[in-house]
Design a protein around this motif. Sequence first.
Motif, PDB file in Angstrom:
ATOM      1  N   ALA A 270       0.826  -1.208   0.000  1.00 55.95           N
ATOM      2  CA  ALA A 270       0.000   0.000   0.000  1.00 55.95           C
ATOM      3  C   ALA A 270       0.857   1.254   0.000  1.00 55.95           C
ATOM      4  O   ALA A 270       0.524   2.253  -0.663  1.00 55.95           O
ATOM      5  N   LEU A 271       1.974   1.212   0.716  1.00 59.16           N
ATOM      6  CA  LEU A 271       2.878   2.371   0.747  1.00 59.16           C
ATOM      7  C   LEU A 271       3.479   2.632  -0.631  1.00 59.16           C
ATOM      8  O   LEU A 271       3.630   3.783  -1.046  1.00 59.16           O
ATOM      9  N   PHE A 272       3.832   1.572  -1.358  1.00 64.90           N
ATOM     10  CA  PHE A 272       4.298   1.747  -2.734  1.00 64.90           C
ATOM     11  C   PHE A 272       3.162   2.266  -3.613  1.00 64.90           C
ATOM     12  O   PHE A 272       3.347   3.210  -4.397  1.00 64.90           O
ATOM     13  N   ARG A 273       2.009   1.649  -3.510  1.00 65.08           N
ATOM     14  CA  ARG A 273       0.893   2.004  -4.393  1.00 65.08           C
ATOM     15  C   ARG A 273       0.422   3.437  -4.197  1.00 65.08           C
ATOM     16  O   ARG A 273      -0.066   4.076  -5.123  1.00 65.08           O
ATOM     17  N   GLY A 274       0.583   3.962  -2.988  1.00 63.64           N
ATOM     18  CA  GLY A 274       0.100   5.305  -2.718  1.00 63.64           C
ATOM     19  C   GLY A 274       1.118   6.401  -2.902  1.00 63.64           C
ATOM     20  O   GLY A 274       0.810   7.586  -2.747  1.00 63.64           O
ATOM     21  N   ALA A 275       2.375   6.032  -3.232  1.00 62.25           N
ATOM     22  CA  ALA A 275       3.457   7.023  -3.315  1.00 62.25           C
ATOM     23  C   ALA A 275       3.396   7.809  -4.618  1.00 62.25           C
ATOM     24  O   ALA A 275       3.085   7.269  -5.683  1.00 62.25           O
ATOM     25  N   SER A 276       3.729   9.085  -4.542  1.00 61.85           N
ATOM     26  CA  SER A 276       3.808   9.933  -5.736  1.00 61.85           C
ATOM     27  C   SER A 276       5.200   9.945  -6.327  1.00 61.85           C
ATOM     28  O   SER A 276       5.371  10.063  -7.546  1.00 61.85           O
ATOM     29  N   ILE A 277       6.225   9.843  -5.466  1.00 66.94           N
ATOM     30  CA  ILE A 277       7.627   9.904  -5.895  1.00 66.94           C
ATOM     31  C   ILE A 277       8.410   8.950  -5.014  1.00 66.94           C
ATOM     32  O   ILE A 277       8.138   8.818  -3.811  1.00 66.94           O
ATOM     33  N   PHE A 278       9.395   8.286  -5.609  1.00 64.44           N
ATOM     34  CA  PHE A 278      10.318   7.471  -4.839  1.00 64.44           C
ATOM     35  C   PHE A 278      11.666   8.174  -4.831  1.00 64.44           C
ATOM     36  O   PHE A 278      12.155   8.617  -5.879  1.00 64.44           O
ATOM     37  N   CYS A 279      12.273   8.279  -3.657  1.00 65.09           N
ATOM     38  CA  CYS A 279      13.532   9.015  -3.522  1.00 65.09           C
ATOM     39  C   CYS A 279      14.634   8.076  -3.042  1.00 65.09           C
ATOM     40  O   CYS A 279      14.441   7.298  -2.100  1.00 65.09           O
ATOM     41  N   SER A 280      15.793   8.151  -3.709  1.00 66.98           N
ATOM     42  CA  SER A 280      16.951   7.342  -3.317  1.00 66.98           C
ATOM     43  C   SER A 280      18.209   8.209  -3.398  1.00 66.98           C
ATOM     44  O   SER A 280      18.912   8.207  -4.408  1.00 66.98           O
ATOM     45  N   PRO A 281      18.521   8.956  -2.328  1.00 63.77           N
ATOM     46  CA  PRO A 281      19.673   9.873  -2.350  1.00 63.77           C
ATOM     47  C   PRO A 281      20.983   9.239  -1.890  1.00 63.77           C
ATOM     48  O   PRO A 281      21.851   9.909  -1.330  1.00 63.77           O
ATOM     49  N   SER A 282      21.155   7.940  -2.132  1.00 62.09           N
ATOM     50  CA  SER A 282      22.291   7.178  -1.618  1.00 62.09           C
ATOM     51  C   SER A 282      23.637   7.690  -2.123  1.00 62.09           C
ATOM     52  O   SER A 282      23.742   8.227  -3.229  1.00 62.09           O
ATOM     53  N   PHE A 283      24.660   7.446  -1.314  1.00 62.94           N
ATOM     54  CA  PHE A 283      26.030   7.748  -1.721  1.00 62.94           C
ATOM     55  C   PHE A 283      26.616   6.612  -2.552  1.00 62.94           C
ATOM     56  O   PHE A 283      27.472   6.839  -3.399  1.00 62.94           O
ATOM     57  N   VAL A 302      13.479   9.938  -8.072  1.00 65.21           N
ATOM     58  CA  VAL A 302      14.521  10.959  -7.943  1.00 65.21           C
ATOM     59  C   VAL A 302      15.651  10.303  -7.178  1.00 65.21           C
ATOM     60  O   VAL A 302      15.460   9.824  -6.052  1.00 65.21           O
ATOM     61  N   ALA A 303      16.847  10.243  -7.782  1.00 66.14           N
ATOM     62  CA  ALA A 303      17.937   9.491  -7.183  1.00 66.14           C
ATOM     63  C   ALA A 303      19.265  10.199  -7.389  1.00 66.14           C
ATOM     64  O   ALA A 303      19.420  11.017  -8.299  1.00 66.14           O
ATOM     65  N   SER A 304      20.214   9.868  -6.546  1.00 70.24           N
ATOM     66  CA  SER A 304      21.563  10.427  -6.666  1.00 70.24           C
ATOM     67  C   SER A 304      22.242   9.883  -7.918  1.00 70.24           C
ATOM     68  O   SER A 304      21.997   8.751  -8.339  1.00 70.24           O
ATOM     69  N   ASP A 305      23.108  10.684  -8.492  1.00 72.41           N
ATOM     70  CA  ASP A 305      23.779  10.318  -9.737  1.00 72.41           C
ATOM     71  C   ASP A 305      25.009   9.455  -9.438  1.00 72.41           C
ATOM     72  O   ASP A 305      26.150   9.903  -9.519  1.00 72.41           O
ATOM     73  N   ILE A 306      24.734   8.208  -9.072  1.00 72.18           N
ATOM     74  CA  ILE A 306      25.790   7.227  -8.862  1.00 72.18           C
ATOM     75  C   ILE A 306      25.648   6.163  -9.942  1.00 72.18           C
ATOM     76  O   ILE A 306      24.602   6.029 -10.580  1.00 72.18           O
ATOM     77  N   VAL A 307      26.700   5.385 -10.144  1.00 72.12           N
ATOM     78  CA  VAL A 307      26.709   4.424 -11.248  1.00 72.12           C
ATOM     79  C   VAL A 307      25.554   3.433 -11.147  1.00 72.12           C
ATOM     80  O   VAL A 307      24.908   3.113 -12.150  1.00 72.12           O
TER      81      VAL A 307
END
Length: 374
Positions: A270-283, A302-307
């Motif tokens: 439900a948390l996935f289904r209701g989300a508008s944006i997924f964020c992954s700012p990992s190093f 929206v995610a960090s620009d890592i390989v």
Amino acid sequence: MKIAVIGPLTMPTVQGGMSRHCIEIYSRIAANGHDVTIMCGNAEAENFRGVRLQRVGMIKKGRWDRLSYGLTASLAAARGDFDVVHYHSFTSSGFCFLPHLLHPKNHRRVVATIHRLEWQDEKWGRTVRALLRTNERITMNTADVLIAVSKNLASSGAQRFPKAAPIHYIANGISPIAEVGTEVLSDFGITPNRYVLIVGRIVPEKGIHLAFDAFDQLRASNRDHNYQLVVVGAARDGENEYVKSLRVRADASGSNIKMLGTQTGDTLAALFRGASIFCSPSFHEGQPLALLEAMSVGIPVVASDIVAHRELIVEAGVLTAVGDINQLATALGELIFDPNEASRIGARGRAFITESGDFDWDRSAQETERILIP
């Protein structure tokens, strides 16, 4: 064939992507008639999904748990009647020479899967980081066969260790996100389709604090968005100082930031289904399962620009400079205030997952089985 698996500390409780990988892959291999034993520091049952769980000793306090587990599990595998020993995680694979050493006349096949470069984690001090890099060198130069869960891990491993065995790319699979309603979100005080979702371990290298900073910046702007930031996951070692600092900030935000801890089953769906944006700012990452699952149901990323992110997202998301709070806030704001663009990006992500054909647990298990049992 009798296969020993070394990597997951706890089973059936899953602590991260590597543990999920192991149970998805090996439950399928066991279903094909092979005898699979996963060595665990904390085996919570004797069997799970057709896989035998064997408890081995380890130091449970401090940061030596995985290194001690790697030693005891390697000894157990070397002494046992196994045809193949399969290692997961460089934190546990430094003793992968033992199955060879203790049975020089009856060569055991040693296989290692590269999930990520653990020595990059910020939590390690200089001594442990040096040990983990040593573990990596030992593993890369000892294993009869190597597997990597991402193309970039395979290519970088081959470049850094040219004398290593061939590295085979076998992607993680994606567990389907159940088509469930989002009514349960009201129990958490969350409004469907009005929040940014983060799913993963609560550790500094995931960059979750950067998302908090970006949300602070968005709230300080003059544009009213009424979006929430929802964080799902926990630290393996419980309420450490990093988790506590985030929880203090979440509590101070009122209802703007929610930390929900570990969630599973229909609630997580439900948390996935209701989300508008997924964020992954990992190093840094290996191949993030949660990001793949978000893309599979059309959530814009929206995610960090890592390989690791670049390999998956291509044009199916928005990449921001690593550690750049301004870029992260801007990217989140643009998707919040342009739902049509967010929808287009989400559709491209879903198409990428569907068209690639790589991210399927059945396929991954079949390819792994062919490597383990040639």
